[in-house]
Design a protein around this motif. Sequence first.
Motif, PDB file in Angstrom:
ATOM      1  N   LEU A  40      38.421  39.382  58.826  1.00  0.00           N
ATOM      2  CA  LEU A  40      39.186  39.568  60.079  1.00  0.00           C
ATOM      3  C   LEU A  40      39.193  37.979  60.276  1.00  0.00           C
ATOM      4  CD1 LEU A  40      37.261  42.440  61.758  1.00  0.00           C
ATOM      5  CD2 LEU A  40      39.363  42.510  60.509  1.00  0.00           C
ATOM      6  N   THR A  41      40.623  37.610  60.707  1.00  0.00           N
ATOM      7  CA  THR A  41      40.650  36.151  61.303  1.00  0.00           C
ATOM      8  C   THR A  41      41.141  36.097  62.609  1.00  0.00           C
ATOM      9  OG1 THR A  41      42.888  36.051  59.989  1.00  0.00           O
ATOM     10  CG2 THR A  41      41.076  35.290  58.906  1.00  0.00           C
ATOM     11  N   GLY A  42      41.124  35.330  63.299  1.00  0.00           N
ATOM     12  CA  GLY A  42      41.734  34.748  64.734  1.00  0.00           C
ATOM     13  C   GLY A  42      41.056  33.810  65.396  1.00  0.00           C
ATOM     14  N   GLY A  83      37.879  38.974  69.401  1.00  0.00           N
ATOM     15  CA  GLY A  83      37.519  40.126  69.471  1.00  0.00           C
ATOM     16  C   GLY A  83      37.328  40.614  68.022  1.00  0.00           C
ATOM     17  N   LYS A  84      37.241  39.673  67.040  1.00  0.00           N
ATOM     18  CA  LYS A  84      36.930  40.048  65.783  1.00  0.00           C
ATOM     19  C   LYS A  84      35.554  40.728  65.463  1.00  0.00           C
ATOM     20  CE  LYS A  84      37.326  35.700  64.745  1.00  0.00           C
ATOM     21  NZ  LYS A  84      37.697  35.064  65.969  1.00  0.00           N
ATOM     22  N   THR A  85      34.373  40.302  66.136  1.00  0.00           N
ATOM     23  CA  THR A  85      33.145  40.725  65.886  1.00  0.00           C
ATOM     24  C   THR A  85      33.144  42.220  66.730  1.00  0.00           C
ATOM     25  OG1 THR A  85      32.071  38.647  65.839  1.00  0.00           O
ATOM     26  CG2 THR A  85      30.649  40.354  66.368  1.00  0.00           C
ATOM     27  N   LEU A  90      29.090  40.928  58.834  1.00  0.00           N
ATOM     28  CA  LEU A  90      28.921  39.350  58.312  1.00  0.00           C
ATOM     29  C   LEU A  90      29.413  38.482  59.324  1.00  0.00           C
ATOM     30  CD1 LEU A  90      28.655  39.270  54.664  1.00  0.00           C
ATOM     31  CD2 LEU A  90      26.832  39.622  56.033  1.00  0.00           C
ATOM     32  N   VAL A  91      28.901  37.828  60.380  1.00  0.00           N
ATOM     33  CA  VAL A  91      29.637  36.957  61.286  1.00  0.00           C
ATOM     34  C   VAL A  91      29.387  35.441  60.554  1.00  0.00           C
ATOM     35  CG1 VAL A  91      29.509  36.218  63.560  1.00  0.00           C
ATOM     36  CG2 VAL A  91      28.963  38.599  62.949  1.00  0.00           C
TER      37      VAL A  91
END
Length: 71
Positions: free
Chosen positions: A12-14, A19-21, A41-42
């Motif tokens: 997920l990119t942004g 709000g990706k996590t 994985l953050v």
Amino acid sequence: MGNIQIGTCYRLTGLPGAGKTTLASACRRRLKSEGRDACVLVADVLREGINRHATDRGQCPGDRGYPESSA
């Protein structure tokens, strides 16, 4: 032999705070509720651990050829 699952990875990119996590955590909960293995994985947490480990060994981020920050 147990239940074999095929692995999949989503990135997920942004922008920061987009709000990706939150989205990844919701997906993880859904997959877990369906009996599937899942983890999140953050990147910030991984990067912090890598940098701490390198610092413990006497290196700095510049030693690995990466800029110290992307800001």
